[in-house]
Design a protein around this motif. Structure first.
Motif, mmCIF file in Angstrom:
data_model
loop_
_atom_site.group_PDB
_atom_site.id
_atom_site.type_symbol
_atom_site.label_atom_id
_atom_site.label_comp_id
_atom_site.label_asym_id
_atom_site.label_seq_id
_atom_site.Cartn_x
_atom_site.Cartn_y
_atom_site.Cartn_z
ATOM 1 N N TYR A 184 26.620 43.048 29.884
ATOM 2 C CA TYR A 184 27.524 43.884 28.443
ATOM 3 C C TYR A 184 27.557 43.839 27.400
ATOM 4 O O TYR A 184 26.199 43.263 27.339
ATOM 5 C CB TYR A 184 28.696 42.533 28.029
ATOM 6 N N ASN A 198 28.129 42.558 23.751
ATOM 7 C CA ASN A 198 29.022 42.508 23.129
ATOM 8 C C ASN A 198 29.129 43.092 21.183
ATOM 9 O O ASN A 198 27.411 43.421 21.255
ATOM 10 C CB ASN A 198 29.293 41.410 23.168
ATOM 11 N N HIS A 200 45.098 46.048 20.844
ATOM 12 C CA HIS A 200 45.866 45.726 22.884
ATOM 13 C C HIS A 200 46.239 47.598 22.913
ATOM 14 O O HIS A 200 45.472 48.406 23.399
ATOM 15 C CB HIS A 200 47.361 45.205 22.955
ATOM 16 N N GLU A 258 42.814 49.483 23.477
ATOM 17 C CA GLU A 258 42.224 49.181 24.463
ATOM 18 C C GLU A 258 42.695 49.756 25.407
ATOM 19 O O GLU A 258 42.190 50.747 26.279
ATOM 20 C CB GLU A 258 42.754 47.730 25.063
ATOM 21 N N ARG A 313 42.061 50.699 28.666
ATOM 22 C CA ARG A 313 42.197 49.088 29.157
ATOM 23 C C ARG A 313 43.161 48.576 30.195
ATOM 24 O O ARG A 313 44.178 49.288 30.085
ATOM 25 C CB ARG A 313 41.999 48.528 28.332
ATOM 26 N N ARG A 371 45.467 45.759 32.187
ATOM 27 C CA ARG A 371 45.727 44.915 32.169
ATOM 28 C C ARG A 371 46.315 44.613 33.176
ATOM 29 O O ARG A 371 47.365 44.849 33.980
ATOM 30 C CB ARG A 371 46.384 44.473 31.036
ATOM 31 N N TRP A 403 38.912 37.319 33.390
ATOM 32 C CA TRP A 403 36.533 38.014 33.315
ATOM 33 C C TRP A 403 36.006 38.859 33.926
ATOM 34 O O TRP A 403 34.824 38.983 34.228
ATOM 35 C CB TRP A 403 36.020 36.600 33.248
ATOM 36 N N ARG A 409 34.897 45.042 32.766
ATOM 37 C CA ARG A 409 36.137 45.969 31.764
ATOM 38 C C ARG A 409 35.740 47.347 31.006
ATOM 39 O O ARG A 409 34.754 47.399 30.223
ATOM 40 C CB ARG A 409 36.668 44.940 30.507
ATOM 41 N N ASP A 448 37.460 45.793 25.987
ATOM 42 C CA ASP A 448 37.636 44.136 25.138
ATOM 43 C C ASP A 448 37.726 43.463 23.606
ATOM 44 O O ASP A 448 36.788 44.208 23.739
ATOM 45 C CB ASP A 448 37.232 43.340 26.525
ATOM 46 N N ASP A 458 39.050 41.033 21.355
ATOM 47 C CA ASP A 458 39.574 39.963 21.440
ATOM 48 C C ASP A 458 40.148 39.042 20.206
ATOM 49 O O ASP A 458 38.770 39.536 19.054
ATOM 50 C CB ASP A 458 38.877 39.253 21.965
#
Length: 189
Positions: A59, A61, A80, A83, A88, A90, A95, A98, A101, A103
């Motif tokens: 990843y 991050n 969202h 994303e 993205r 869903r 996990w 992606r 993502d 958060d």
């Protein structure tokens, strides 16, 4: 901590229409303004092994602090939308790999839905974490204290943010992970 600042964790490990995973993070940051979110601070980008180990490509991050004039649910909905606009999907998988993502880690010292529920989700054993998905927003994010890929970037922008349930700062949570919690992680930008 600054009460109007929202802490976010960002990650990607698949190429998308924006390009590389790092390009996806940069594109998501540019999209925040259209959702009413104002970027305040940004960590370096970090290359991190996929979690759980061996579950996919590495990843990229980062952590960001943003200002949001909205409440928690509306802020999450805005994230969202970013994303979704970036591709993205869903699908209910936990996990997985992606294209992006984002958060919602924390909003100041807000605890949702309540202290008991936040504590219950934070205490889940790994097998339960892999199977159960909360049906409502849990704040602070129940796994943030366990993950180097969240804490290392977060420590760059909010080392003194204090978890409202444990009382530990980001810096203390990162130190508690020890070197094994940062295994394979390297800053890339």
């Amino acid at each position: 901590m600054m009460e109007d600042v929202v802490l976010l964790g960002l990650g990607a490990n698949l190429f998308s229409s924006t390009g590389s995973p790092a390009a996806a993070l940069r594109a998501s940051l540019r999209a925040f303004g259209a959702q009413g979110l104002a970027l305040r601070r940004l960590s370096r980008f970090w290359r991190t092994p996929a979690f759980p180990p061996g579950s996919g490509p590495d990843y990229v991050n980062a952590a960001a602090a943003v200002h949001s004039p909205m409440g928690a649910q509306d802020t999450l909905a805005a994230l969202h939308r970013v994303e979704t606009a970036m591709g993205r999907v869903r699908d209910g998988g936990r996990w997985g790999a992606r294209v992006i993502d984002i958060d919602l880690l924390a909003m100041g010292d807000l605890v949702l839905p309540d202290a008991a529920e936040q504590d219950r989700w934070r205490a889940l054993a790994l097998p339960e974490q892999q199977q159960l998905t909360p049906q409502r927003l849990i704040l602070p994010h129940p796994r943030l204290q366990d993950r180097g890929f969240v804490l290392a970037p977060l420590a760059e922008i909010a080392p003194q943010w204090r978890h409202p349930r444990t009382g530990k700062t980001v810096a203390a949570m990162l130190a508690a992970l020890g070197p094994q919690g940062l295994a394979g992680m390297t800053p890339i930008a």
